[in-house]
Design an enzyme around this catalytic site. Structure first.
Site, short mmCIF file in Angstrom:
data_model
loop_
_atom_site.label_atom_id
_atom_site.label_comp_id
_atom_site.label_asym_id
_atom_site.label_seq_id
_atom_site.Cartn_x
_atom_site.Cartn_y
_atom_site.Cartn_z
N CYS A 79 0.84 -1.19 0.00
CA CYS A 79 0.00 0.00 0.00
C CYS A 79 0.88 1.26 0.00
O CYS A 79 1.49 1.57 -1.02
CB CYS A 79 -1.00 -0.05 1.16
SG CYS A 79 -2.39 1.10 0.96
N HIS A 164 -3.09 -5.19 1.43
CA HIS A 164 -2.46 -5.45 2.73
C HIS A 164 -2.46 -6.95 3.04
O HIS A 164 -3.36 -7.45 3.70
CB HIS A 164 -3.24 -4.74 3.84
CG HIS A 164 -3.10 -3.26 3.84
ND1 HIS A 164 -2.15 -2.61 4.57
CD2 HIS A 164 -3.80 -2.31 3.18
CE1 HIS A 164 -2.26 -1.31 4.37
NE2 HIS A 164 -3.25 -1.10 3.53
N GLU A 166 -0.77 -8.47 5.18
CA GLU A 166 -0.59 -8.65 6.62
C GLU A 166 -1.91 -8.63 7.39
O GLU A 166 -1.95 -9.03 8.56
CB GLU A 166 0.37 -7.59 7.18
CG GLU A 166 -0.20 -6.20 7.34
CD GLU A 166 -0.32 -5.37 6.06
OE1 GLU A 166 -0.70 -4.19 6.18
OE2 GLU A 166 -0.04 -5.88 4.95
#
Length: 188
Positions: A79, A164, A166
């Site tokens: 991002c 994202h 994560e």
């Protein structure tokens, strides 16, 4: 293996948690002295790219990080991290990025799609996400598109995503990145 995570602002803790689940040692980069230790790779997390860029310069991290990437340190930018790698910022990756391409917070969304090198059904969470508007050289390999927009790409030891990884349960994208780190170590 030790992976540094830029911890100035943004979703850095979530990256650390994924790496810890994979058994990888992490170190947070908050100031120049944190950078001055043996590090095998770097993650530039999501967050506010303008704030992160300003802090990189103010803290004296901009040039050392840029130089490390240019000489081959593996880096994952997610991002805002993808924005930092692009032309006009760190400028290490031959891409032009459109910031907040999907709109503000209300334009955030989740989808599942294919990423070259990982496979199908890769979860993708987009939060005020950018996308790659233009690839500037044939050194850049497009890894994924969503709705006609490039959302993941690789250039040498640089891996960038608009989403994202994560924030989802999977670890496949981080594993792809760690494979790049191991591959670089094998060549040295």
């Amino acid at each position: 293996m030790k992976v540094a995570v830029l911890a100035l602002q943004g979703a850095f803790i979530e990256h650390e948690q994924v790496l810890q689940r994979l058994g990888v040692e992490t170190v947070e980069i908050r100031q120049l002295k944190d950078w001055q230790q043996p590090i095998d790779a770097l993650i530039l997390p999501g967050g506010e790219s303008t704030v992160q860029m300003r802090l990189l310069k103010e803290l004296g991290l901009y040039e050392p990080i840029r130089e490390a990437i240019l000489i081959g340190m593996p880096v994952l930018g997610t991002c805002a991290g993808m924005i930092l790698l692009s032309e006009g910022r760190l400028g290490t990756m031959d891409i032009e990025v459109r910031r907040n391409a999907y709109g503000r917070q209300l334009g955030s969304f989740h989808t599942v799609d294919t990423v070259k090198g990982i496979g199908t059904d890769v979860p993708m969470t987009f939060i005020r996400a950018p996308y790659i508007e233009r690839v500037l050289s044939d050194k850049v390999e497009v890894l994924s598109t969503v709705d006609g927009h490039i959302v993941a790409a690789r250039q040498g030891n640089q891996l960038a995503t608009a989403f994202h990884p994560e924030l989802d349960d999977g670890t496949r994208l981080h594993e792809l990145f760690l494979g790049m780190v191991v591959g670089r170590s094998d060549k040295e």
